[in-house]
Write an enzyme that holds these catalytic residues in place. Sequence first.
Site, short mmCIF file in Angstrom:
data_model
loop_
_atom_site.label_atom_id
_atom_site.label_comp_id
_atom_site.label_asym_id
_atom_site.label_seq_id
_atom_site.Cartn_x
_atom_site.Cartn_y
_atom_site.Cartn_z
N ASP A 66 -46.01 54.27 32.77
CA ASP A 66 -44.88 54.24 31.83
C ASP A 66 -45.23 53.39 30.61
O ASP A 66 -44.44 53.31 29.67
CB ASP A 66 -43.59 53.79 32.51
CG ASP A 66 -43.68 52.39 33.10
OD1 ASP A 66 -44.77 51.81 33.12
OD2 ASP A 66 -42.63 51.86 33.54
N SER A 67 -46.42 52.80 30.61
CA SER A 67 -46.94 52.15 29.40
C SER A 67 -47.03 53.16 28.26
O SER A 67 -47.20 52.78 27.10
CB SER A 67 -48.30 51.53 29.67
OG SER A 67 -49.18 52.46 30.28
N ASP A 105 -45.90 57.14 37.13
CA ASP A 105 -44.95 56.04 37.23
C ASP A 105 -43.52 56.55 37.27
O ASP A 105 -43.13 57.45 36.51
CB ASP A 105 -45.07 55.12 36.00
CG ASP A 105 -45.95 53.91 36.28
OD1 ASP A 105 -46.28 53.63 37.46
OD2 ASP A 105 -46.32 53.23 35.30
N LYS A 135 -45.68 55.86 41.43
CA LYS A 135 -45.79 54.40 41.49
C LYS A 135 -44.45 53.81 41.09
O LYS A 135 -43.80 54.32 40.16
CB LYS A 135 -46.90 53.90 40.57
CG LYS A 135 -46.99 52.36 40.54
CD LYS A 135 -48.27 51.86 39.90
CE LYS A 135 -48.26 51.83 38.39
NZ LYS A 135 -47.16 51.02 37.78
N GLU A 137 -42.27 49.85 40.68
CA GLU A 137 -42.42 48.41 40.59
C GLU A 137 -41.45 47.71 41.55
O GLU A 137 -40.33 48.17 41.77
CB GLU A 137 -42.15 47.94 39.15
CG GLU A 137 -43.17 48.48 38.16
CD GLU A 137 -42.96 47.96 36.75
OE1 GLU A 137 -42.12 47.06 36.54
OE2 GLU A 137 -43.64 48.47 35.84
N GLU A 204 -50.59 43.08 39.17
CA GLU A 204 -50.81 42.90 37.72
C GLU A 204 -50.54 41.46 37.28
O GLU A 204 -49.54 40.84 37.71
CB GLU A 204 -49.89 43.84 36.93
CG GLU A 204 -50.01 43.63 35.42
CD GLU A 204 -49.33 44.70 34.57
OE1 GLU A 204 -48.77 45.65 35.14
OE2 GLU A 204 -49.37 44.55 33.34
O1 KIV Z 1 -47.74 51.64 33.08
C1 KIV Z 1 -48.92 51.36 33.30
O2 KIV Z 1 -49.83 51.71 32.55
C2 KIV Z 1 -49.21 50.56 34.47
C3 KIV Z 1 -50.59 50.00 34.61
C4 KIV Z 1 -50.81 48.96 33.60
C5 KIV Z 1 -50.87 49.54 35.98
O3 KIV Z 1 -48.37 50.35 35.28
#
Ligand code: KIV
Length: 289
Positions: A66-67, A105, A135, A137, A204
């Site tokens: 989600d970055s 994510d 994924k 959090e 992280e």
């Molecule tokens: O969103 C993302 O890119 C991430 C990574 C930095 C692990 O969660």
Amino acid sequence: MSTFTIDSGTSRATPSPVPGKRMTVPAIRERKQGGATEQPIVMLTAYTMRMAQLLDPHCDMLLVGDSLGQVIYGLPSTIPVTVEMMCAHGAAVVRGSWHALVAVDMPFGSYEASPQAAFASAARILKETGCAAVKLEGGEAMAETIAFLTARGIPVIGHVGLTPQAVNVLGGYGVRGRGEAEADKILADARAVADAGAFTLVVEGVMEDLATRAAKEVAVPVIGIGASSQCDGQVLVTEDMLGLFERTPRFVKRYDDLATRIGAAAASYADEVRTRAFPSADETYKPKG
Ligand code: KIV
């Protein structure tokens, strides 16, 4: 290490026959045996088909992080990212890869309210993208949700330590686990996520010794970012690693300086357009014979 090469001469992302077998969730999980990982897991983020094609032969896992909120959309954080965005980019990355396991994510707001809400979002992401895992959090607070998803056919990657979706609670993106109490909590989070059924987890932005302890103490592979070389694998945001941004966290190693090279290429192009040097005879059509 994969040995096949990509046919990049075609824009087809799904050549037939497929030149290799995709990594599976059990294959990633089994990299760690008896607390040790002989071959560290290689993971990078990807948001687009073409980047996925280029990274795929080198990676065990591609993460549609989600970055992308900041990297692709210029958003101030990951908070505004939507399931729609994750689905569009996740599907593109799956189309551009055939070797790496693709994980997507779950964006903020799509899973925290209840295990049932998480299932609905995760099922949509799997259906619309073709990815193999999601994924999410959070540590102990997400254990019930991780167990719920895993029991219903949705492989989950955990994410503990610095959790960017919690930026408003954490007050920033600083390193986590400096004090003993916070370090103990992050270790408890890592254990809870693994015990709940996550097949791997990302740690992280934590102190190195804490990440090393997490990798030693948790049964499933621990993928580090801003963590420790002793983790079972590493992940970076690809655009950071390629040097596309002037400002990156301290833990990023730049393997290239693409920002400078792209700027130079754009400047050459602009110069040649303005002087009419481009297009030249090589780039223009003339009558045959
Ligand atoms: O969103 C993302 O890119 C991430 C990574 C930095 C692990 O969660």
